[in-house]
Design a protein around this motif. Structure first.
Motif, PDB file in Angstrom:
ATOM      1  N   LEU A   1     -19.082 -50.225 -18.200  1.00  0.00           N
ATOM      2  CA  LEU A   1     -19.425 -51.610 -18.497  1.00  0.00           C
ATOM      3  C   LEU A   1     -20.416 -52.162 -17.476  1.00  0.00           C
ATOM      4  O   LEU A   1     -21.358 -52.882 -17.819  1.00  0.00           O
ATOM      5  N   ARG A   2     -20.240 -51.788 -16.219  1.00  0.00           N
ATOM      6  CA  ARG A   2     -21.089 -52.320 -15.151  1.00  0.00           C
ATOM      7  C   ARG A   2     -22.445 -51.617 -15.066  1.00  0.00           C
ATOM      8  O   ARG A   2     -23.452 -52.251 -14.791  1.00  0.00           O
ATOM      9  N   GLU A   3     -22.472 -50.302 -15.320  1.00  0.00           N
ATOM     10  CA  GLU A   3     -23.651 -49.526 -14.967  1.00  0.00           C
ATOM     11  C   GLU A   3     -24.383 -48.847 -16.126  1.00  0.00           C
ATOM     12  O   GLU A   3     -25.520 -48.402 -15.963  1.00  0.00           O
ATOM     13  N   ALA A   4     -23.751 -48.766 -17.294  1.00  0.00           N
ATOM     14  CA  ALA A   4     -24.359 -48.002 -18.396  1.00  0.00           C
ATOM     15  C   ALA A   4     -25.482 -48.785 -19.075  1.00  0.00           C
ATOM     16  O   ALA A   4     -25.335 -49.969 -19.378  1.00  0.00           O
ATOM     17  N   TYR A   5     -26.595 -48.113 -19.320  1.00  0.00           N
ATOM     18  CA  TYR A   5     -27.727 -48.695 -20.031  1.00  0.00           C
ATOM     19  C   TYR A   5     -27.959 -48.011 -21.386  1.00  0.00           C
ATOM     20  O   TYR A   5     -28.823 -48.434 -22.146  1.00  0.00           O
ATOM     21  N   GLY A   6     -27.213 -46.954 -21.649  1.00  0.00           N
ATOM     22  CA  GLY A   6     -27.394 -46.202 -22.883  1.00  0.00           C
ATOM     23  C   GLY A   6     -26.165 -46.292 -23.775  1.00  0.00           C
ATOM     24  O   GLY A   6     -25.100 -46.775 -23.371  1.00  0.00           O
ATOM     25  N   LEU A   7     -26.327 -45.829 -24.993  1.00  0.00           N
ATOM     26  CA  LEU A   7     -25.263 -45.862 -25.988  1.00  0.00           C
ATOM     27  C   LEU A   7     -25.270 -44.572 -26.791  1.00  0.00           C
ATOM     28  O   LEU A   7     -26.315 -43.952 -26.984  1.00  0.00           O
ATOM     29  N   ARG A   8     -24.103 -44.205 -27.259  1.00  0.00           N
ATOM     30  CA  ARG A   8     -23.993 -43.157 -28.271  1.00  0.00           C
ATOM     31  C   ARG A   8     -23.188 -43.713 -29.427  1.00  0.00           C
ATOM     32  O   ARG A   8     -22.160 -44.374 -29.216  1.00  0.00           O
ATOM     33  N   VAL A   9     -23.650 -43.442 -30.634  1.00  0.00           N
ATOM     34  CA  VAL A   9     -22.925 -43.887 -31.814  1.00  0.00           C
ATOM     35  C   VAL A   9     -22.706 -42.678 -32.720  1.00  0.00           C
ATOM     36  O   VAL A   9     -23.617 -41.882 -32.952  1.00  0.00           O
ATOM     37  N   LEU A  10     -21.480 -42.528 -33.188  1.00  0.00           N
ATOM     38  CA  LEU A  10     -21.087 -41.386 -34.012  1.00  0.00           C
ATOM     39  C   LEU A  10     -20.773 -41.864 -35.420  1.00  0.00           C
ATOM     40  O   LEU A  10     -19.883 -42.689 -35.617  1.00  0.00           O
ATOM     41  N   PHE A  11     -21.525 -41.349 -36.392  1.00  0.00           N
ATOM     42  CA  PHE A  11     -21.265 -41.647 -37.798  1.00  0.00           C
ATOM     43  C   PHE A  11     -20.392 -40.542 -38.388  1.00  0.00           C
ATOM     44  O   PHE A  11     -20.486 -39.381 -37.975  1.00  0.00           O
ATOM     45  N   GLU A  12     -19.575 -40.912 -39.356  1.00  0.00           N
ATOM     46  CA  GLU A  12     -18.669 -39.937 -39.968  1.00  0.00           C
ATOM     47  C   GLU A  12     -19.417 -38.829 -40.679  1.00  0.00           C
ATOM     48  O   GLU A  12     -18.925 -37.709 -40.793  1.00  0.00           O
ATOM     49  N   ARG A  13     -20.609 -39.131 -41.176  1.00  0.00           N
ATOM     50  CA  ARG A  13     -21.392 -38.139 -41.920  1.00  0.00           C
ATOM     51  C   ARG A  13     -22.885 -38.433 -41.783  1.00  0.00           C
ATOM     52  O   ARG A  13     -23.265 -39.527 -41.386  1.00  0.00           O
ATOM     53  N   HIS A  14     -23.686 -37.437 -42.117  1.00  0.00           N
ATOM     54  CA  HIS A  14     -25.131 -37.633 -42.158  1.00  0.00           C
ATOM     55  C   HIS A  14     -25.522 -38.357 -43.444  1.00  0.00           C
ATOM     56  O   HIS A  14     -24.766 -38.367 -44.415  1.00  0.00           O
ATOM     57  N   ASP A  15     -26.690 -38.939 -43.429  1.00  0.00           N
ATOM     58  CA  ASP A  15     -27.213 -39.536 -44.657  1.00  0.00           C
ATOM     59  C   ASP A  15     -28.519 -38.839 -45.038  1.00  0.00           C
ATOM     60  O   ASP A  15     -29.157 -38.196 -44.222  1.00  0.00           O
ATOM     61  N   LEU A  16     -28.900 -38.949 -46.304  1.00  0.00           N
ATOM     62  CA  LEU A  16     -30.114 -38.319 -46.792  1.00  0.00           C
ATOM     63  C   LEU A  16     -31.249 -39.305 -46.981  1.00  0.00           C
ATOM     64  O   LEU A  16     -32.382 -38.912 -47.222  1.00  0.00           O
ATOM     65  N   ASP A  17     -30.940 -40.602 -46.886  1.00  0.00           N
ATOM     66  CA  ASP A  17     -31.955 -41.620 -47.167  1.00  0.00           C
ATOM     67  C   ASP A  17     -32.485 -42.319 -45.924  1.00  0.00           C
ATOM     68  O   ASP A  17     -33.299 -43.233 -46.010  1.00  0.00           O
ATOM     69  N   GLY A  18     -32.024 -41.897 -44.729  1.00  0.00           N
ATOM     70  CA  GLY A  18     -32.535 -42.470 -43.488  1.00  0.00           C
ATOM     71  C   GLY A  18     -32.029 -43.859 -43.165  1.00  0.00           C
ATOM     72  O   GLY A  18     -32.579 -44.554 -42.297  1.00  0.00           O
ATOM     73  N   LEU A  19     -30.948 -44.307 -43.830  1.00  0.00           N
ATOM     74  CA  LEU A  19     -30.442 -45.659 -43.601  1.00  0.00           C
ATOM     75  C   LEU A  19     -29.857 -45.832 -42.209  1.00  0.00           C
ATOM     76  O   LEU A  19     -29.952 -46.915 -41.631  1.00  0.00           O
ATOM     77  N   HIS A  20     -29.250 -44.789 -41.673  1.00  0.00           N
ATOM     78  CA  HIS A  20     -28.697 -44.881 -40.317  1.00  0.00           C
ATOM     79  C   HIS A  20     -29.784 -45.280 -39.325  1.00  0.00           C
ATOM     80  O   HIS A  20     -29.632 -46.234 -38.546  1.00  0.00           O
ATOM     81  N   VAL A  21     -30.867 -44.531 -39.341  1.00  0.00           N
ATOM     82  CA  VAL A  21     -31.975 -44.776 -38.408  1.00  0.00           C
ATOM     83  C   VAL A  21     -32.576 -46.157 -38.659  1.00  0.00           C
ATOM     84  O   VAL A  21     -32.876 -46.899 -37.719  1.00  0.00           O
TER      85      VAL A  21
END
Length: 273
Positions: free
Chosen positions: A196-216
């Motif tokens: 919380l104090r020092e992190a500047y990055g994030l990771r997000v995990l989706f349950e599955r991939h998508d084919l239409d690029g909506l995640h991005v």
């Protein structure tokens, strides 16, 4: 049934048209098998988790975390820090880049339950090979990387690690990933307070991939840059190639079937004369 088979074999020997029909039947089977293979490959890929490494502006607020967690198909979100740690294995050490993530995220990422007690450091196969290579290069007169490989590293190897100068005991676990491991990845759980104090990055995990690029598209609309965009683009290109294989496979199968029926009709017409 035997009479029909014998009759067909006799016709195949006597008629060049029947031989061509057999070739088209074989070609149609090959093309359709290719369609099934690539369709299954895409289905399997889509149903595996998709992970994105993100960067924004400043430290990561809880509002940002909640915003991502509420997105459709999101399985987990974690703040991320990148640090260099020294890993000592069999009395020899080398530096390793390590991602500090939340315990909850690591458990979801690898579908495990982190045990209490000894710290766990997780590596994919690529990172583990690079670590052994680093040790071998620093001790080139003593051994090579192959001689350092254990029979099984998935249950945990006893190591010591250091972030500053003090070494502590840990278990190093090599995790198996679906698909080809291209980029080295090492991670370990870190306290939420420090993240919380020092992190500047994030990771997000989706349950599955998508084919239409909506995640991005959604992540970019929220103002994030995708650090692993190159890997994402590579995956998109691979899926695009597989879709082309399916498209041309279906087209080729259709052409073969049309040719088969046309030639069969010509043969039957010839028999009727």
């Amino acid at each position: 049934m035997n009479n029909r088979i014998q009759s067909f074999l006799r016709l195949r020997k006597q008629s060049d048209t029947v031989k061509v029909i057999c070739l088209f039947v074989l070609a149609a089977a090959v093309f359709f098998t290719s369609v099934i293979y690539h369709t299954w490959d895409i289905y399997r890929f889509v149903n595996t988790p998709a992970e994105y490494v993100l960067t924004g502006e400043g430290t990561v607020s809880q509002k940002r975390m909640d915003e991502l967690a509420q997105m459709a198909d999101v399985a987990g979100v974690s703040r991320q820090m990148e640090v260099s740690i020294t890993v000592m294995y069999r009395g020899m050490s080398t530096a390793v880049n390590c991602s500090l993530l939340s315990q909850d995220y690591i458990e979801k990422l690898f579908d495990i339950k982190l045990p209490a007690g000894t710290k766990r450091i997780y590596m994919n196969g690529t990172a583990f090979s690079e670590m052994l290579q680093g040790i071998a290069e620093e001790n080139e007169d003593l051994m090579d990387a192959e001689s350092l490989k254990p029979a099984d590293a998935s249950t945990g190897l006893d190591i010591r690690y250091s972030v500053a100068e003090t070494y502590k005991s840990a278990k190093l676990v090599v995790v198996k990933e679906d698909g080809q491991e291209e980029k080295a990845f090492t991670c370990t759980a870190e306290a939420e307070g420090r993240l919380l104090r020092e992190a500047y990055g994030l990771r997000v995990l989706f349950e599955r991939h998508d084919l239409d690029g909506l995640h991005v598209e959604r992540l970019r609309k929220l103002g994030y840059e995708i650090e692993n965009e190159e890997a994402v683009i590579t995956e998109e290109n691979e899926i695009g190639t597989k879709l082309l294989h399916i498209q041309y496979g279906l087209l080729s199968t259709g052409i073969c079937l049309i040719a088969i029926f046309a030639l069969k009709h010509a043969v039957q017409k010839g028999w009727g004369r």
